[in-house]
Design an enzyme around this catalytic site. Structure first.
Site, short mmCIF file in Angstrom:
data_model
loop_
_atom_site.label_atom_id
_atom_site.label_comp_id
_atom_site.label_asym_id
_atom_site.label_seq_id
_atom_site.Cartn_x
_atom_site.Cartn_y
_atom_site.Cartn_z
N ALA A 585 0.82 -1.06 0.09
CA ALA A 585 -0.02 -0.03 -0.04
C ALA A 585 1.06 1.33 -0.05
O ALA A 585 1.73 1.39 0.89
CB ALA A 585 -0.81 0.04 1.21
N GLU A 639 4.60 0.26 -10.44
CA GLU A 639 5.11 1.39 -9.54
C GLU A 639 6.20 1.12 -8.72
O GLU A 639 5.82 0.12 -8.00
CB GLU A 639 3.97 2.23 -8.96
CG GLU A 639 3.14 2.98 -10.14
CD GLU A 639 2.00 3.75 -9.27
OE1 GLU A 639 1.89 3.76 -8.27
OE2 GLU A 639 1.08 4.56 -10.19
#
Length: 741
Positions: A585, A639
Site C-alpha cells: 500500500a 510502480e
C-alpha cells in the site's frame, strides 16, 4: 495508483544420479518384483495421503539441495538427506490432528537401519507407533496405529556411512481427530453463502433488487479498506437494474453463458467520489452477464484501475460504447478485460495502461496513453508502438479461463471449470459451446468467515473443493492444497488474512489446481510468504494440466499495518497467472517505509511459467524476480515504492535502487511483451532508480515494447533496461523502447 523492492538466487540444483542412487534403484526394483511390501496392510479402502506439501523440518541437511521439504513434495526425483551422523530426524506438520494408519518411507541408498516412527500433538512430547533395528532400506510401507498432528522419523542407526536420505516420507490416515470444527455438508440446491451474498431470480421485485444494490453501493463507494465484502448474483433471466459497483463488490450471472442473464440498465463504475479521478477504483468485479443499455443511452462506463476485472461479459448493441475512464475528467490506471464481447466500441480515454485478452470488440478500440496490450482479441487496433502504444499479439498460447459458479436447469448450483485452450483467440463462449467440466457444489466446502484453517484443511483432506464466501477469513496456519485438480473459488473478493505470521496458502506440486477470486492480506506479524505454489525444488512437468491463478490479489498494509517478506512464490512448473495485482500500500492506514514492510511481490522459480496481466507495485526491493527458464509475461504494470526516505535507504549494493522486473543471470530463455514501470518518489524526489528492467544479455531473453514514466516528474529512472534507454525525470517524463536486445 494515486499520483496526478536483493535478488533471491534460483534454487540450488539437486545432486545428479550417483552410483549409490543407481544401485538403490536396482535393489528396490528387485525387492518390489520378488517380495510383498514390508508391513503391507490387508486390502481395504485406500487411506488419504496427508503429508504431501505440508511443512517439514529436519535435524540437519547434507546441503541446500536436499531440504526436508523434498521428502514431502510428491516428487520422486528430489530427496531429503541428513548429515553423516546419528541420531537424525525428519518431521512433518499435518496441520491438524489426524489418525495415522500407514507410513511409507522411500529410502535412497543411504537408509536408516534403526529408527522409530513417532507422533505428537504439540511437537514436543512424542509417542512411538513403530520401531525397528533391522530395516534394510528400499521402500517400506508400514501399517501403524496412532494419532497426532506431527509425525516424525527418528533415526538412531544409519545403514551406511552416509546420512539418512528419503526420496519420500508419506503419512496416510484420516483427519478430524479432535482439531477443527466438523466439515458441514453443502446442499447444492440451497447453499448457505452467508449474509453478504445476495441471490436474485426473475421473480424478485425490481424495486427490491435496486434497493439492495443502492444500499451496498452507498456503503462501499469509498470503503476501500473496510472489512465488508459483497457478492450480488443473478439467476438466469431478464432484469432491470442499475448496478453501480463500489469497493469489494462482485456482480455475476449464474448462467452457463453470459447471455443467460440480461440486465436492462447498467453494470458500471464511476469516479465521482474522487473528483473524477479513477486511480483508486480498485477491488471490484463484473462477470458472466450481458447488459442492454437503457433506450437512448449509448455509453457504459467502467472507470477503474487495478484489481477490477471485466470478465466474461457481453455489452450488447453495436451502437454502444464502453468508456474505461470517467468520461471527461481524471486519470484511470487499469485494468483487465477478458473473455468478453463488446458489440460496439471500446474507448480507453485517460487509461494509462490496459490489458485485453481473448475478447471481441465489434466496432474496435480507440485510445492510447502509455501501454495498451491486446492478446487474442478480435477487433484490436493495428500494432503500433509507441505512438499509439498498442502491443498486439494475435493469439494466447495457453490459457484456462476462470472457473465460475452457475445454476443448472434443475436448480442445482455447480462450478464450471473451463478447459485449457492453446493458441486461442476470441471468447470461449460467444457462438460457441464452452469446453470444460462441471462440479456439483455438493463437492465443495462453503467457507464462511470464522471457519478455522484446521477445518478448511480437514475439508481439503476429505477431497472437498473450497468456495470462500464474501468476508475476511482470518487464519493462523497455512491452508494446504495437496490434491490435484482442487478448485478454490472466492465470491465477493473474499479475503484471506494471515494473523500470526503464517503462510496464507500452500499448493503442492500437483496437476491442475485452480485458485480464483481471492485476496491475500498480510497481518501485523511478518509472514515469510503469503502464497506458495509448489514447494521449493519442484521439478515435475504440468504442461498438460497446469495450476492456474485467476483474479488473485495481494495487499500489504492500507487497512492497517501488514508485513510479508514476499507475497507470492511460484515453484511449480507451467503455472498460469491470469490477472494478478500484488500491492504494497502507498496510502491508507499502517503505511510507511518501516511499517508495511515487504521486500518482493513475486518470485518465480518454476520453469515455463506464464503470466497474463501482471501488476506489481511499491515493494521495497525487486518487485518481480524471475529465476525459472522459459517464462513469459504478457503485460506488466509496475510502480516503484513511493516512500524511500533517501537514496541510502534504497540501495542494492552499489546500485541505486532496485529494478521493477529482474530476470536472474542464470536464466537462458525468457520473453515479455508490453511492460510499464513508473516512479513517483514523493517522500524524496531526489531518489534515483538505476533501471526499470534488469536481465541477462542473451538472445533468448527478449523484451518487447517497454515504457518508463516519472509521474509528474517526481523522481528519476535512469535507464529502461540494463544500460539501455533514456532517462525519465522532471524535464523528460516518458521514455519508450521497442526491443531488447
Amino acid at each position: 495508483m494515486t499520483p496526478p523492492a536483493s535478488l533471491v538466487p534460483p534454487p540450488t540444483p539437486r545432486r545428479g544420479p550417483t552410483t549409490r542412487r543407481l544401485l538403490a534403484g536396482l535393489a528396490v526394483a528387485l525387492v518390489a518384483a520378488l517380495l510383498p511390501a514390508v508391513g503391507a496392510a490387508p486390502a481395504q479402502a485406500a487411506p488419504v495421503l496427508l503429508s504431501q506439501g505440508r511443512p517439514a523440518t529436519a535435524s540437519s541437511t547434507e546441503g541446500d539441495a536436499f531440504p526436508a521439504s523434498a521428502a514431502v513434495d510428491g516428487n520422486s526425483g528430489t530427496r531429503w538427506s541428513s548429515a553423516f551422523s546419528d541420531p537424525q530426524w525428519l518431521r512433518v506438520d499435518l496441520g491438524t490432528r489426524a489418525t495415522i494408519s500407514q507410513v511409507t518411507l522411500v529410502w535412497e541408498a543411504a537408509y536408516g537401519r534403526a529408527f522409530q516412527l513417532q507422533v505428537s500433538d504439540d511437537g514436543n512430547a512424542w509417542n512411538t507407533i513403530y520401531s525397528t533395528t533391522t530395516a534394510t532400506g528400499g521402500t517400506q510401507t508400514l501399517a501403524v496405529s496412532g494419532a497426532g498432528r506431527h509425525v516424525r522419523m527418528y533415526g538412531t542407526q544409519r545403514g551406511t556411512g552416509y546420512g539418512y536420505s528419503l526420496w519420500e516420507f508419506q503419512v496416510y490416515g484420516e483427519t478430524g481427530g479432535g482439531t477443527g470444527d466438523p466439515v458441514e455438508p453443502t446442499d447444492p440446491r440451497n447453499p448457505n453463502f452467508g449474509p453478504n451474498t445476495y441471490v436474485f431470480d426473475p421473480s424478485t421485485p425490481t424495486a427490491t433488487i435496486q434497493s439492495r444494490l443502492n444500499t451496498i453501493f452507498s456503503q462501499q463507494e469509498t470503503n476501500q479498506f473496510g472489512p465488508q465484502r459483497y457478492a450480488v448474483l443473478f439467476k438466469p433471466g431478464n432484469y432491470t437494474a442499475d448496478v453501480n459497483l463500489g469497493f469489494f463488490t462482485q456482480v455475476a450471472g449464474l448462467g452457463m453463458s453470459p447471455d443467460d442473464v440480461n440486465l436492462n440498465g447498467h453494470v458500471r463504475v464511476e469516479a465521482f467520489w474522487f473528483g473524477g479521478n479513477a486511480t483508486q477504483n480498485f477491488w471490484r468485479a463484473a462477470e458472466n452477464l450481458s447488459v442492454t443499455l437503457p433506450a437512448g443511452v449509448q455509453v457504459e462506463r467502467w472507470a477503474v484501475s487495478q484489481a477490477a476485472p471485466y470478465r466474461r461479459m457481453h455489452l450488447r448493441g453495436a451502437q454502444n460504447q464502453i468508456q474505461l475512464w470517467n468520461g471527461g475528467d481524471g486519470w484511470s490506471s487499469g485494468g483487465l478485460m477478458a473473455d468478453t464481447r463488446i458489440d460496439g466500441l471500446v474507448v480507453s480515454g485517460s487509461q494509462q495502461q490496459w490489458y485485453s485478452r481473448n475478447s471481441e470488440f465489434g466496432n474496435g478500440w480507440t485510445g492510447s496513453v502509455w501501454n495498451m496490450v491486446f492478446q487474442g482479441v478480435a477487433g484490436a487496433p493495428a500494432p503500433s508502438f509507441p505512438n499509439p502504444s498498442h502491443t498486439v499479439i494475435p493469439t494466447t498460447p495457453v490459457v484456462r479461463e476462470k472457473p465460475f459458479l452457475y445454476v443448472d436447469g434443475t436448480g442445482e448450483y455447480r462450478v464450471f471449470v473451463p478447459a485449457l485452450r492453446t493458441n486461442s483467440s476470441g471468447t470461449s463462449w460467444y457462438n460457441k459451446t464452452p469446453a470444460g467440466s462441471s462440479i456439483s457444489l455438493a463437492d465443495f466446502f462453503v467457507v464462511r468467515p470464522g471457519a478455522s484453517a484446521a477445518t478448511i484443511n480437514n475439508a481439503l483432506a476429505q477431497g472437498r473443493h473450497l468456495l470462500f464466501t464474501p468476508g475476511v477469513h482470518r487464519i493462523t496456519e497455512p491452508i494446504q492444497v495437496n490434491r490435484a485438480n482442487t478448485v478454490i473459488l472466492g465470491l465477493g473478493l473474499a479475503t484471506i488474512q494471515t494473523d500470526n505470521g503464517t503462510v496464507g496458502m500452500r499448493v503442492a506440486d500437483v496437476d491442475g489446481v485452480k485458485v480464483a477470486g481471492l485476496m491475500f492480506e498480510a497481518g501485523t506479524v511478518n509472514s515469510p510468504v503469503l502464497m506458495e505454489v509448489g514447494p521449493a525444488g519442484s521439478t515435475a512437468s504440468h504442461a498438460a494440466n497446469p495450476t492456474s491463478l485467476h483474479d488473485v490479489f495481494f495487499r500489504i498494509g492500507g487497512a492497517g499495518v501488514g508485513r510479508a517478506t514476499t507475497s507470492l512464490v511460484v515453484n511449480s512448473r507451467n503455472v498460469i497467472g491470469d490477472h494478478m495485482w500484488l500491492w504494497r500500500a502507498d496510502h491508507g492506514d499502517g503505511v510507511g517505509w518501516a511499517l508495511n514492510t515487504a521486500d518482493t511481490g513475486l518470485i518465480v522459480n518454476g520453469d515455463d511459467v506464464t503470466m497474463y496481466g501482471l501488476f506489481v507495485e511499491h515493494y521495497q526491493k525487486y518487485q518481480t524476480i524471475w529465476n525459472g527458464n522459459g517464462g513469459r509475461t504478457y503485460f506488466y504494470q509496475n510502480e516503484m515504492p513511493y516512500d524511500p526516505p533517501n537514496q541510502a535507504a534504497w540501495m542494492n549494493g552499489t546500485t541505486r535502487g532496485y529494478a521493477a522486473y529482474k530476470v536472474a543471470n542464470s536464466v537462458t530463455s525468457h520473453q515479455a511483451w508490453g511492460l510499464g514501470s513508473y516512479c513517483y518518489f514523493n517522500v524524496n524526489p531526489s531518489v534515483v532508480a538505476e533501471r526499470a528492467y534488469e536481465v541477462p544479455n542473451n538472445p533468448n531473453v527478449r523484451f518487447t515494447n517497454m515504457v518508463t514514466v516519472s509521474l509528474g516528474g517526481v523522481g528519476t529512472i535512469n535507464r529502461i533496461i540494463n544500460s539501455t534507454g533514456n532517462t525519465v525525470n522532471a524535464p523528460n517524463q516518458v521514455a519508450y523502447l521497442t526491443n531488447y536486445p
